[in-house]
Design a protein around this motif. Sequence first.
Motif, short mmCIF file in Angstrom:
data_model
loop_
_atom_site.label_atom_id
_atom_site.label_comp_id
_atom_site.label_asym_id
_atom_site.label_seq_id
_atom_site.Cartn_x
_atom_site.Cartn_y
_atom_site.Cartn_z
N TRP A 14 -10.25 8.26 5.99
CA TRP A 14 -9.13 7.85 5.12
C TRP A 14 -9.38 6.43 4.61
O TRP A 14 -9.37 6.17 3.43
N ARG A 41 -8.54 0.03 3.34
CA ARG A 41 -7.96 1.21 2.67
C ARG A 41 -7.38 0.79 1.33
O ARG A 41 -6.42 1.36 0.84
N GLY A 44 -2.19 -2.67 -1.73
CA GLY A 44 -0.93 -1.95 -1.90
C GLY A 44 0.10 -2.77 -2.65
O GLY A 44 -0.17 -3.91 -3.06
N ALA A 45 1.27 -2.18 -2.84
CA ALA A 45 2.36 -2.88 -3.51
C ALA A 45 3.67 -2.48 -2.88
O ALA A 45 3.82 -1.37 -2.34
N ARG A 64 6.43 6.73 10.87
CA ARG A 64 5.15 6.01 10.76
C ARG A 64 4.43 6.15 12.09
O ARG A 64 4.87 5.57 13.10
N LEU A 83 0.09 2.61 -1.73
CA LEU A 83 -1.29 2.15 -1.90
C LEU A 83 -1.65 2.23 -3.39
O LEU A 83 -1.19 3.13 -4.09
N GLU A 85 -4.62 2.73 -4.84
CA GLU A 85 -5.62 3.76 -5.15
C GLU A 85 -6.29 3.49 -6.50
O GLU A 85 -6.42 4.39 -7.34
N GLU A 96 5.61 4.54 -7.71
CA GLU A 96 5.97 4.68 -6.29
C GLU A 96 7.50 4.62 -6.10
O GLU A 96 8.06 5.36 -5.29
N GLU A 100 9.40 7.68 -4.34
CA GLU A 100 10.03 7.49 -3.03
C GLU A 100 11.55 7.41 -3.11
O GLU A 100 12.25 7.92 -2.23
N GLU A 149 4.97 13.44 3.17
CA GLU A 149 6.04 12.44 3.10
C GLU A 149 7.41 13.10 3.15
O GLU A 149 7.63 14.13 2.51
N ASP A 172 10.01 -4.25 9.84
CA ASP A 172 8.83 -4.15 9.00
C ASP A 172 8.66 -5.46 8.22
O ASP A 172 9.60 -5.92 7.55
N LYS A 174 6.98 -6.56 5.48
CA LYS A 174 7.17 -6.69 4.02
C LYS A 174 8.65 -6.63 3.66
O LYS A 174 9.11 -7.32 2.75
N1 LIG Z 1 -4.89 12.48 5.16
C1 LIG Z 1 -4.39 11.29 5.39
N2 LIG Z 1 -3.37 10.90 4.62
C2 LIG Z 1 -2.87 9.68 4.83
C3 LIG Z 1 -3.38 8.81 5.82
N3 LIG Z 1 -2.67 7.67 5.79
C4 LIG Z 1 -1.78 7.82 4.80
N4 LIG Z 1 -1.88 9.02 4.24
C5 LIG Z 1 -1.09 9.56 3.14
O1 LIG Z 1 -1.29 8.74 2.01
C6 LIG Z 1 -0.10 8.56 1.30
C7 LIG Z 1 0.19 7.07 1.25
O2 LIG Z 1 1.45 6.88 0.75
P1 LIG Z 1 1.82 5.56 -0.05
O3 LIG Z 1 3.29 5.58 -0.25
O4 LIG Z 1 0.90 5.38 -1.20
O5 LIG Z 1 1.43 4.41 0.96
P2 LIG Z 1 2.19 4.00 2.24
O6 LIG Z 1 1.74 4.76 3.41
O7 LIG Z 1 3.65 3.92 1.98
O8 LIG Z 1 1.62 2.55 2.41
C8 LIG Z 1 2.31 1.45 1.94
O9 LIG Z 1 2.97 0.88 2.98
C9 LIG Z 1 2.08 0.46 4.02
C10 LIG Z 1 2.87 0.02 5.20
O10 LIG Z 1 3.73 -1.00 4.91
C11 LIG Z 1 1.18 -0.59 3.49
O11 LIG Z 1 0.28 -1.00 4.46
C12 LIG Z 1 0.41 -0.08 2.31
O12 LIG Z 1 -0.23 -1.13 1.67
C13 LIG Z 1 1.32 0.52 1.31
O13 LIG Z 1 2.01 -0.50 0.64
C14 LIG Z 1 0.96 9.34 2.02
O14 LIG Z 1 1.11 10.58 1.37
C15 LIG Z 1 0.39 9.50 3.42
O15 LIG Z 1 0.85 10.65 4.02
C16 LIG Z 1 -4.45 9.29 6.65
O16 LIG Z 1 -4.93 8.59 7.55
N5 LIG Z 1 -4.91 10.52 6.38
#
Ligand SMILES: Nc1nc2c(ncn2[C@@H]2O[C@H](COP(=O)(O)OP(=O)(O)O[C@H]3O[C@H](CO)[C@@H](O)[C@H](O)[C@@H]3O)[C@@H](O)[C@H]2O)c(=O)[nH]1
Length: 191
Positions: A14, A41, A44-45, A64, A83, A85, A96, A100, A149, A172, A174
């Motif tokens: 990942w 990885r 992010g924002a 989480r 993220l 991406e 996002e 969300e 999610e 958290d 942030k």
């Molecule tokens: N397969 C897989 N999917 C993953 C993994 N980790 C995350 N995902 C998937 O990747 C997507 C990430 O969702 P986002 O909303 O883009 O990111 P986030 O997890 O909310 O992360 C945000 O918050 C984090 C925690 O505060 C931040 O660290 C990160 O920068 C970002 O802002 C979600 O669908 C999640 O299930 C993994 O290890 N494996």
Amino acid sequence: MFRPISSEVLSDNWGILTKYEFELRRRNGEWQRQTRETYDRGNGATCLLFNPETICVLLTRQFRLPVFLNGGIEALIEAPAGLLEGSDADGRMRAELLEETGFQTSTLTHLFDVYMSPGSVTEYLSFFKGVYSASDKVANGGGKSDEGEDIEVLEVPLSEAMKMIESGDIRDAKTIILLQHLMIEILQKKS
Ligand SMILES: Nc1nc2c(ncn2[C@@H]2O[C@H](COP(=O)(O)OP(=O)(O)O[C@H]3O[C@H](CO)[C@@H](O)[C@H](O)[C@@H]3O)[C@@H](O)[C@H]2O)c(=O)[nH]1
Ligand SMILES: [Mg+2]
């Protein structure tokens, strides 16, 4: 100051976990060999949406895994975040917010970029603030269920959110930074 020696990718799944050997010049001029692992990885924002009429903010609540493993918390309260991406932070943040929370904002303002865990995670988070009203709800929110999610959206009075930091209900980083930034801005406007 920094002399790379070698790097080894320990995991490329990942995110990318890499072990680095390098030399660092200490402030006394001596070179010291070190080993460090980094987890990459991407960046992010995150954004706090604020309703100036109701003095409420929009937060999310979701499972989480790292937080559950290290604290037993079943659902973490957070500002919306995602993220990048490879996308630009502004555009990704707007998408996002819609995914969300179901809300859009016409006023998205970049605040600052912050390293959240600089000893091991390469990522920095771009922080934003935005204003919303009830009429800005244009979708259901909840996140992408096909990606696992299941995001609950909370509309919380700002005063309540501040108390939730003190009580430990908001844990958290942030989210705390964004709430405190908003509070400071409101207090500065009053004075
Ligand atoms: N397969 C897989 N999917 C993953 C993994 N980790 C995350 N995902 C998937 O990747 C997507 C990430 O969702 P986002 O909303 O883009 O990111 P986030 O997890 O909310 O992360 C945000 O918050 C984090 C925690 O505060 C931040 O660290 C990160 O920068 C970002 O802002 C979600 O669908 C999640 O299930 C993994 O290890 N494996
Ligand atoms: Mg997210």
